[in-house]
Structure formats: structure tokens, C-alpha cells
Design an enzyme around this catalytic site. Structure first.
Site, PDB file in Angstrom:
ATOM      1  N   ASP A  65       0.868  -1.179   0.000  1.00  0.00           N
ATOM      2  CA  ASP A  65       0.000   0.000   0.000  1.00  0.00           C
ATOM      3  C   ASP A  65       0.903   1.227   0.000  1.00  0.00           C
ATOM      4  O   ASP A  65       1.269   1.727   1.054  1.00  0.00           O
ATOM      5  CB  ASP A  65      -0.870  -0.034   1.258  1.00  0.00           C
ATOM      6  CG  ASP A  65      -2.272   0.500   1.023  1.00  0.00           C
ATOM      7  OD1 ASP A  65      -2.581   0.858  -0.112  1.00  0.00           O
ATOM      8  OD2 ASP A  65      -3.049   0.545   1.998  1.00  0.00           O
ATOM      9  N   ARG A  73       4.902   2.781   2.872  1.00  0.00           N
ATOM     10  CA  ARG A  73       5.447   1.784   3.785  1.00  0.00           C
ATOM     11  C   ARG A  73       6.972   1.822   3.866  1.00  0.00           C
ATOM     12  O   ARG A  73       7.535   1.504   4.900  1.00  0.00           O
ATOM     13  CB  ARG A  73       4.995   0.383   3.366  1.00  0.00           C
ATOM     14  CG  ARG A  73       3.483   0.231   3.185  1.00  0.00           C
ATOM     15  CD  ARG A  73       2.697   0.647   4.402  1.00  0.00           C
ATOM     16  NE  ARG A  73       1.265   0.420   4.206  1.00  0.00           N
ATOM     17  CZ  ARG A  73       0.321   0.832   5.022  1.00  0.00           C
ATOM     18  NH1 ARG A  73       0.650   1.511   6.120  1.00  0.00           N
ATOM     19  NH2 ARG A  73      -0.949   0.599   4.772  1.00  0.00           N
ATOM     20  N   ARG A 140      -5.135  12.085   1.401  1.00  0.00           N
ATOM     21  CA  ARG A 140      -4.914  11.019   0.424  1.00  0.00           C
ATOM     22  C   ARG A 140      -5.669  11.305  -0.874  1.00  0.00           C
ATOM     23  O   ARG A 140      -5.349  10.723  -1.913  1.00  0.00           O
ATOM     24  CB  ARG A 140      -5.365   9.683   1.003  1.00  0.00           C
ATOM     25  CG  ARG A 140      -4.600   9.254   2.244  1.00  0.00           C
ATOM     26  CD  ARG A 140      -5.282   8.098   2.948  1.00  0.00           C
ATOM     27  NE  ARG A 140      -5.256   6.877   2.140  1.00  0.00           N
ATOM     28  CZ  ARG A 140      -5.993   5.801   2.422  1.00  0.00           C
ATOM     29  NH1 ARG A 140      -6.803   5.794   3.473  1.00  0.00           N
ATOM     30  NH2 ARG A 140      -5.902   4.735   1.665  1.00  0.00           N
ATOM     31  N   LYS A 170      -8.993   3.243  -5.922  1.00  0.00           N
ATOM     32  CA  LYS A 170      -9.729   2.887  -4.698  1.00  0.00           C
ATOM     33  C   LYS A 170     -10.365   4.138  -4.089  1.00  0.00           C
ATOM     34  O   LYS A 170      -9.872   5.250  -4.339  1.00  0.00           O
ATOM     35  CB  LYS A 170      -8.792   2.191  -3.699  1.00  0.00           C
ATOM     36  CG  LYS A 170      -7.599   3.048  -3.242  1.00  0.00           C
ATOM     37  CD  LYS A 170      -6.652   2.223  -2.392  1.00  0.00           C
ATOM     38  CE  LYS A 170      -5.567   3.101  -1.830  1.00  0.00           C
ATOM     39  NZ  LYS A 170      -4.558   2.338  -1.078  1.00  0.00           N
ATOM     40  N   HIS A 171     -11.464   4.000  -3.362  1.00  0.00           N
ATOM     41  CA  HIS A 171     -12.203   2.821  -2.924  1.00  0.00           C
ATOM     42  C   HIS A 171     -13.598   2.913  -3.540  1.00  0.00           C
ATOM     43  O   HIS A 171     -14.354   3.825  -3.199  1.00  0.00           O
ATOM     44  CB  HIS A 171     -12.304   2.760  -1.408  1.00  0.00           C
ATOM     45  CG  HIS A 171     -10.978   2.914  -0.693  1.00  0.00           C
ATOM     46  ND1 HIS A 171     -10.382   4.142  -0.464  1.00  0.00           N
ATOM     47  CD2 HIS A 171     -10.124   1.981  -0.162  1.00  0.00           C
ATOM     48  CE1 HIS A 171      -9.241   3.967   0.194  1.00  0.00           C
ATOM     49  NE2 HIS A 171      -9.056   2.668   0.384  1.00  0.00           N
ATOM     50  N   HIS A 183     -11.783   1.025   9.427  1.00  0.00           N
ATOM     51  CA  HIS A 183     -10.930   0.175  10.262  1.00  0.00           C
ATOM     52  C   HIS A 183     -11.626  -0.156  11.588  1.00  0.00           C
ATOM     53  O   HIS A 183     -11.391  -1.217  12.169  1.00  0.00           O
ATOM     54  CB  HIS A 183      -9.597   0.871  10.559  1.00  0.00           C
ATOM     55  CG  HIS A 183      -8.705   1.005   9.371  1.00  0.00           C
ATOM     56  ND1 HIS A 183      -8.857   1.995   8.444  1.00  0.00           N
ATOM     57  CD2 HIS A 183      -7.661   0.252   8.947  1.00  0.00           C
ATOM     58  CE1 HIS A 183      -7.927   1.865   7.509  1.00  0.00           C
ATOM     59  NE2 HIS A 183      -7.193   0.810   7.794  1.00  0.00           N
ATOM     60  N   ASP A 253     -11.075  -4.351   0.062  1.00  0.00           N
ATOM     61  CA  ASP A 253     -10.198  -3.730   1.039  1.00  0.00           C
ATOM     62  C   ASP A 253      -9.941  -4.787   2.124  1.00  0.00           C
ATOM     63  O   ASP A 253     -10.464  -5.907   2.075  1.00  0.00           O
ATOM     64  CB  ASP A 253     -10.842  -2.458   1.596  1.00  0.00           C
ATOM     65  CG  ASP A 253      -9.831  -1.471   2.167  1.00  0.00           C
ATOM     66  OD1 ASP A 253      -8.674  -1.862   2.411  1.00  0.00           O
ATOM     67  OD2 ASP A 253     -10.200  -0.300   2.385  1.00  0.00           O
TER      68      ASP A 253
END
Length: 354
Positions: A65, A73, A140, A170-171, A183, A253
Site C-alpha cells: 500500500d 510503507r 490522500r 480505490k475505494h 478500520h 479492502d
């Protein structure tokens, strides 16, 4: 039973493969591995890890990601710290053509650096609109205007493709309007189908011939379907496939998110969620950060549940889905890191970053 479809994208425990990782990677339902910051110590270690994965399963899709901004990352040992997508949207407001060039440069740098270390695929770019109320999306997103989002996303995708990497919008059909974070909670978007299609979903329609992959949103649109989009044939088959004519791969996801697994008042297991998602029209199911929980019992349960479910006819492995997965693998060899550092295209792209 012939399992002609490898839909599971799973994580591994650490910076090297242990015996449990190796066993799961060999499973016929495993089609991908997703890496996180905990899997990175150095470029040398990352390159060794990806090479080890490919020795076990040459066809597995190694994913990460990596968007830029707060969702990146690997940010040390030579990796370029990429700006958030909103930076490109802000540049658009000053100079639209410079913004598209910078977006292509960002896509190239993002993809070329990952590929130089053996990573095949990144879940980027974000197509969500910046409605201003979503904490999980925030910077984002490129912009509030779906036209700007579509053009900047297409430019990022062009840069990634030039580096030999597929991409993922996405999404779907849009997470930017709902304020909750999937989440930990169930985001709800109370608009009707017409309103979503005229706004948040438009980039997917305009990019239906461009996108190589799409990731579904763990968002409920109750006026369209009481199920989250990830489990909704209405969204995935009727809108994305039939209405928009999209032909690429569809990922869920992360199914480990608690908010992703609430369905009409009941909490699904990841295995139940995966089965529903595959039957709704997803090609690949993503289960993250489970290898360190109870020794990865959740991953093993998912693989067993899907194997048994296929034998009982509860879901049907799809050869077309498998072809879509395989199409995401790079089709050309990457430049190694040293060669990349001297590559004129890469050097020019670095200069064009905002």
C-alpha cells in the site's frame, strides 16, 4: 476439485519467511502477499525477501500500500518520500498541466523504486473525492472535483505503467463522503444511486478503460444496497461491470478491519466475509496483519474455509478472475537499484516531483 483461482492476498510475519509463511504461500488459493512497514529493514533485506517469495511461488503478486504522504510503507534507505495526493491537487489549482506531469513523475518514481526491490504492485492511486469530512481519506485524495481526480489519477497510473507496474483505483464507489473510518466502524453514505453516480463514482466510469484494478469500499449506501459495497452485487456487477464496462481485477479492502465485517447487525468472520465478497463479484480478497495474531490462525481458517466452500459449491473458483490476477504481474524485467539511480527517465521524474 480443481482450484483454478487463487484469490487470497495475505501477509507474512516478519522480514524473512518462516515455515508457516512458506506453507501458506504454497497453498493453491494464495494469489498474493501484501507487505507493510514491519517487513522492511533495508533495500537489501526487502529485495532478498521478495526474491525468496518468488522462488516459492513465481506467480504470486507481491503487493504494498504505497500512495505517498502518510501512506507509504518504505521511506528510508534510498526510497523517495513521496508527497500526499492532495499536493498534486493543490498544484492543479495553480498549473493544471504541470500537475499532470508531476503526477506521472510521481507514479514512475513510486513504481520504479518498488520494482527495483522486487515488489510487483501498489494499491494506488486513491480516487476518493475530498469532501472534507473523512479523517481516513483526508490528504490522500487529490481534489473535490471528480474531473480533476480522474485526470490526476490517470497521470499517476501512466507513470506507474511506464515503470512496468499495474495500478489500483480505490475505494469504489467512493469513500470520501462517509466520515467514519472502516478500520473501526461502519461508514455509511446516505445518498442515493443517482447522487453517487453523478459525483464520487464518476472517476471509475471515466477511467473504466484505464484502470488495471479497483479496490472496493467498506461503505454502506443504504439507499442502494443494505450491504457494504464489498459484498454488493448491485455495485460490483450491475454498476462497475455492466454499467461502466470495467474489465479489470477487483480487490476487497482489508477484511480484517472490524468495520468491514459488520453486515446488517452481525459481525462476520474474515472467512465469511471473503466468501460473500467473492460471490458478489470480487476477484481477490485481502486479509492483512493476521500472521502475528494467534500464529496466523485467521489466515489458515480463511484458506480452509474457502477450500471447503469451493468443494461444497458455496463459491465457484473463476478462471476469468485468475486471468485478471495474473494480468497484474509485471510483464517486463525491472531495473535494479543501481541501474535505476542512473536512469535518465527516473532522474527526470525526480526533478518533476512537487
Amino acid at each position: 476439485m480443481n482450484l483454478t483461482h487463487a484469490p487470497v492476498v495475505l501477509d507474512i510475519a516478519g522480514t524473512t519467511l518462516d515455515k508457516h509463511d512458506r506453507r501458506r504461500l504454497k497453498h493453491p488459493l494464495t494469489g498474493g502477499v501484501v507487505l507493510f512497514a514491519r517487513h522492511f529493514e533495508s533495500r537489501l533485506q526487502l529485495t532478498a525477501l521478495t526474491a525468496d517469495i518468488k522462488r516459492l511461488r513465481p506467480d504470486v503478486l507481491i503487493c504494498v500500500d504505497n500512495e505517498g504522504g502518510r501512506v507509504q510503507r518504505f521511506v528510508s534507505d534510498g526510497f523517495t518520500a513521496l508527497p500526499a495526493m492532495r499536493t498534486l491537487g493543490e498544484l492543479w489549482m495553480r498549473d493544471a498541466m504541470a500537475a499532470t506531469d508531476a503526477a506521472s513523475a510521481l507514479g514512475y518514481v513510486l513504481a520504479a523504486e518498488l520494482r527495483a526491490c522486487g515488489v510487483d504492485f501498489s494499491f494506488a492511486p486513491v480516487l476518493d473525492l475530498d469532501h472534507g469530512g473523512s479523517s481516513v481519506i483526508g490528504a490522500r485524495a487529490f481534489h473535490r472535483d471528480p474531473r480533476v481526480v480522474a485526470l490526476l489519477a490517470k497521470s499517476v497510473a501512466h507513470g506507474m505503467l511506464r515503470a512496468g507496474m499495474a495500478h489500483c483505483g480505490k475505494h469504489f464507489p467512493g469513500h470520501g463522503y462517509a466520515t467514519a473510518d472502516s478500520h473501526v466502524a461502519v461508514p455509511v453514505d446516505k445518498r442515493g444511486l443517482k447522487a453517487v453516480l453523478a459525483d464520487d463514482a464518476q472517476p471509475y466510469q471515466w477511467l473504466s478503460a484505464t484502470l488495471t484494478a479497483v479496490m472496493s469500499a467498506h461503505v454502506v449506501y443504504p439507499k442502494v444496497d443494505p450491504r457494504p459495497a464489498t459484498y454488493s452485487e448491485r455495485w460490483l456487477k450491475d454498476v462497475l461491470r455492466a454499467r461502466f464496462g470495467y474489465t479489470g481485477a477487483v480487490f476487497t479492502d482489508d477484511l480484517s478491519m472490524e468495520g468491514a465485517r459488520w453486515l446488517q447487525g452481525s459481525l462476520l468472520t474474515p472467512s465469511e466475509a471473503a466468501m460473500l465478497a467473492l460471490n458478489a463479484g470480487c476477484d481477490l480478497v485481502l486479509l492483512c496483519n493476521q500472521s502475528l495474531v494467534e500464529g496466523g490462525a485467521g489466515i489458515d481458517a480463511l484458506l480452509q474455509h474457502l477450500t471447503e466452500g469451493a468443494a461444497r459449491g458455496l463459491w465457484h473458483p473463476d478462471p476469468d478472475s485468475e486471468l485478471r490476477r495474473l494480468s497484474l504481474l509485471p510483464q517486463s524485467p525491472p531495473l535494479d537499484w543501481d541501474a535505476l539511480m542512473h536512469d535518465a527517465v527516473y532522474q527526470r521524474a525526480l526533478e518533476r516531483l512537487p
